[in-house]
Enzyme design. Structure first.
Site, short mmCIF file in Angstrom:
data_model
loop_
_atom_site.label_atom_id
_atom_site.label_comp_id
_atom_site.label_asym_id
_atom_site.label_seq_id
_atom_site.Cartn_x
_atom_site.Cartn_y
_atom_site.Cartn_z
N THR A 18 0.82 -1.21 0.00
CA THR A 18 0.00 0.00 0.00
C THR A 18 0.85 1.26 0.00
OG1 THR A 18 -1.84 -1.09 1.07
CG2 THR A 18 -1.73 1.26 1.36
N TYR A 31 -8.58 0.88 -5.11
CA TYR A 31 -7.20 0.84 -4.68
C TYR A 31 -6.40 -0.36 -5.24
CZ TYR A 31 -4.12 -1.21 -1.24
OH TYR A 31 -3.12 -1.88 -0.64
N THR A 97 1.77 -4.23 4.26
CA THR A 97 1.64 -4.49 5.70
C THR A 97 1.10 -5.89 6.01
OG1 THR A 97 -0.59 -3.54 5.76
CG2 THR A 97 1.25 -2.06 6.25
N ASP A 98 0.42 -6.51 5.02
CA ASP A 98 -0.25 -7.78 5.33
C ASP A 98 0.71 -8.86 5.83
OD1 ASP A 98 -2.57 -6.58 4.54
OD2 ASP A 98 -2.87 -7.77 2.73
N LYS A 170 0.55 -7.23 12.73
CA LYS A 170 -0.54 -6.42 12.19
C LYS A 170 -1.80 -6.81 12.96
CE LYS A 170 -2.89 -4.90 8.04
NZ LYS A 170 -2.92 -4.82 6.57
N GLU A 289 2.30 -32.79 29.10
CA GLU A 289 2.19 -33.86 28.10
C GLU A 289 2.91 -33.55 26.78
OE1 GLU A 289 -0.21 -32.35 29.76
OE2 GLU A 289 -1.88 -31.79 28.46
N1 GLU Z 1 -2.44 -6.43 0.58
C1 GLU Z 1 -1.49 -5.41 0.33
C2 GLU Z 1 -0.12 -5.73 0.89
O1 GLU Z 1 0.07 -6.28 1.94
C3 GLU Z 1 -1.92 -4.09 0.82
C4 GLU Z 1 -1.95 -3.98 2.32
C5 GLU Z 1 -0.96 -2.99 2.83
O2 GLU Z 1 0.14 -2.82 2.34
O3 GLU Z 1 -1.34 -2.33 3.82
O4 GLU Z 1 0.81 -5.38 0.25
#
Ligand code: GLU
Length: 331
Positions: A18, A31, A97-98, A170, A289
């Site tokens: 992003t 987006y 961020t993912d 995250k 265990e």
């Molecule tokens: N799904 C995308 C990624 O991780 C956009 C999410 C982001 O960067 O916040 O690159």
């Protein structure tokens, strides 16, 4: 490291996400991540007058859900070269961020801690109203340009927080406030474009790499537990080609009894089985265990991070449960 009079020379590695994304429309959801190249990004940043010399290199331009072994390897190699290059004082990685927490933790485990390495992302695309990307980037540059950042492994900068790679998670799918959190340790520093405050001293006493970067990543799936989970779900994951399994267990890494029995059989036959938790702040300790079952407790690592550590350990020839457990125990 450069002296106080010269600007830190930082290598900026672009991978997409992003932070390099375009909203396209202020109000509609159009987006797309990974649209802006690193050169264009650095041109946009140039007018801010940051106290650093920045050189860009594009490693990839992807949403981080598509980042895996190939991009990990390219990043590791570029950063290893930078570590050995006297003309580079630190590295910034722009990343979606993912899965930032997974890439950051893998690099943390497999790189020396002799120069700052800082990962940064954004929750809002570059052209969105209230975009956080450039602000986060300026913060990341500030951290990577500080000699105090070395000896702390890979760091993640999101908002005004600096998190250690092992702790960074995250925790929100959208919004810029507190999208990332550190667990079990909170922020190791706070940063703004104007100030940087560290909490405590660098913790990596031995700054050399802890593990070799895997030549190949062994197959390690994650089994997500639910109440009443049936054995067929686990059976589908338990092919002969897997080397390890991470359980995203309920509560403290628990499973319904029939599934647990199935995993005990496989663990006793040599499969590395790690019990993590699907609970957000799920600390999973060893239970009595676990010894007989040959299970490993993930401690503070969430399932996706437990998977990274387990793959690295298996690729480094550490397959015995006690050796694996001690790596999960050591911060
Ligand atoms: N799904 C995308 C990624 O991780 C956009 C999410 C982001 O960067 O916040 O690159």
């Amino acid at each position: 490291m450069s002296n106080a009079k010269t600007l830190p020379r930082l290598l900026v590695l672009g991978t997409g996400g992003t932070i390099a994304g375009i909203a396209g429309d202020a109000l509609r959801h159009e987006y797309r991540p990974g649209q802006i190249g690193i050169d264009e990004w650095l041109e946009d940043a140039a007018h801010l007058g940051m106290q650093a010399e920045l050189t860009g290199k594009q490693i990839a331009n992807l949403g981080s859900e598509d980042i895996g072994p190939d991009v990990w390897r390219a990043l590791h190699s570029a950063i290893s070269d930078a570590m050995a290059d006297d003309a580079v004082d630190g590295v910034v990685i722009t990343h979606g961020t993912d899965t930032a927490e997974e890439t950051a933790f893998l690099l943390d485990l497999t790189l020396p801690a002799t120069k700052p390495v800082v990962m940064v992302g954004a929750m809002r695309p570059a052209d969105a109203v209230g975009s956080d990307g450039m602000r986060n980037f300026v913060n990341a540059v500030r951290v990577a340009g500080d000699p105090e950042a070395s000896g702390r492994g890979v760091l993640v900068v999101m908002g005004d927080r600096v998190l250690a790679a092992r702790d960074a998670r995250k925790v929100r799918t959208r919004g810029t406030d507190d999208a990332f959190r550190g667990f079990p340790r909170g922020s190791v520093a706070v940063v703004t474009p104007a100030a940087l405050d560290w909490f405590g001293k660098p913790w990596r006493d031995n700054t050399s790499a802890r593990y070799a970067f895997p030549a190949e990543f062994p197959r390690v799936p994650v089994l997500y537990a639910t109440g009443g989970l049936e054995t067929w779900t686990a059976e589908r994951l338990l092919g002969d080609d897997i080397r390890g399994l991470v359980v995203a267990g309920v509560g403290e890494g628990n499973l319904p009894d029939p599934v647990r029995q199935l995993l005990v059989e496989r663990a006793q036959a040599g499969l590395a089985v790690v019990r993590a938790s699907r609970v957000d702040e799920g600390l999973v300790d060893r239970e009595p265990e676990d010894d007989a079952n040959r299970f490993i407790a993930a401690r503070a690592l969430n399932p996706q991070k437990a998977r990274i550590l387990l793959m690295v350990l298996l690729a480094n020839g550490k397959g015995a449960p006690d050796a694996i457990q001690s790596a999960f125990d050591s911060p």
